[in-house]
Design an enzyme around this catalytic site. Structure first.
Site, short mmCIF file in Angstrom:
data_model
loop_
_atom_site.label_atom_id
_atom_site.label_comp_id
_atom_site.label_asym_id
_atom_site.label_seq_id
_atom_site.Cartn_x
_atom_site.Cartn_y
_atom_site.Cartn_z
N VAL A 67 0.84 -1.19 0.00
CA VAL A 67 0.00 0.00 0.00
C VAL A 67 0.88 1.25 0.00
O VAL A 67 1.90 1.29 0.69
CB VAL A 67 -0.88 0.04 1.27
CG1 VAL A 67 -1.77 1.27 1.29
CG2 VAL A 67 -1.69 -1.23 1.41
N CYS A 68 0.46 2.28 -0.74
CA CYS A 68 1.08 3.59 -0.63
C CYS A 68 -0.02 4.65 -0.76
O CYS A 68 -1.18 4.35 -0.46
CB CYS A 68 2.20 3.79 -1.66
SG CYS A 68 1.64 3.89 -3.36
N HIS A 69 0.30 5.84 -1.18
CA HIS A 69 -0.70 6.91 -1.26
C HIS A 69 -1.68 6.67 -2.41
O HIS A 69 -2.89 6.63 -2.19
CB HIS A 69 0.00 8.26 -1.41
CG HIS A 69 -0.92 9.44 -1.27
ND1 HIS A 69 -0.56 10.69 -1.67
CD2 HIS A 69 -2.18 9.55 -0.78
CE1 HIS A 69 -1.56 11.53 -1.42
NE2 HIS A 69 -2.55 10.85 -0.89
N GLY A 71 -0.72 4.25 -5.22
CA GLY A 71 -0.44 2.98 -5.88
C GLY A 71 0.85 2.91 -6.66
O GLY A 71 1.21 1.84 -7.13
N VAL A 96 -4.03 4.26 -0.18
CA VAL A 96 -4.85 4.69 0.95
C VAL A 96 -5.86 5.75 0.54
O VAL A 96 -6.91 5.88 1.15
CB VAL A 96 -4.03 5.21 2.16
CG1 VAL A 96 -3.20 4.11 2.78
CG2 VAL A 96 -3.16 6.38 1.81
#
Length: 110
Positions: A67-69, A71, A96
């Site tokens: 997961v990141c901000h 993708g 997220v």
């Protein structure tokens, strides 16, 4: 034969996996300050820059959702992990931000 794990999933698929009780590891590769702002419940912070040295902390025998901000960084992490023997690494499309907008509207967005 091992279970085939998709290269990426969307937030709805992750929510279904979590609701089904699937045994997965959720790894957030954003920077610590981003993780402090908001994070998907149950995720572990392993910033992208530390992933290579901390990969040993991740399971190879179950699905690892990165997961990141939005993708992008998690897609890089997924590719690196897959290249290094983590066949069950999966990127969360939309990160997220998508999670907050579609699944958990109480989560802070930035």
């Amino acid at each position: 034969m091992t279970d085939t794990v998709p290269l990426q999933i969307d937030v709805d698929a992750l929510q279904r996996l979590r609701q089904s009780g699937a045994d997965l590891a959720l790894v957030d590769v954003r920077e610590p300050w981003e993780f402090e702002l908001c994070a998907i419940e149950g995720s572990t912070s392993i910033p992208l820059g530390t992933l290579a040295r901390r990969a040993g902390e991740l399971p190879k025998d179950r699905q690892v959702v990165l997961v990141c901000h939005h993708g992008g960084r998690s897609a890089q992490a997924t590719a690196w992990l897959r290249h290094n023997g983590f066949d069950k690494a999966t990127n969360l499309m939309g990160g997220v931000d998508a999670w907050a907008r579609r699944i958990d509207p109480t989560m802070k967005v930035y």
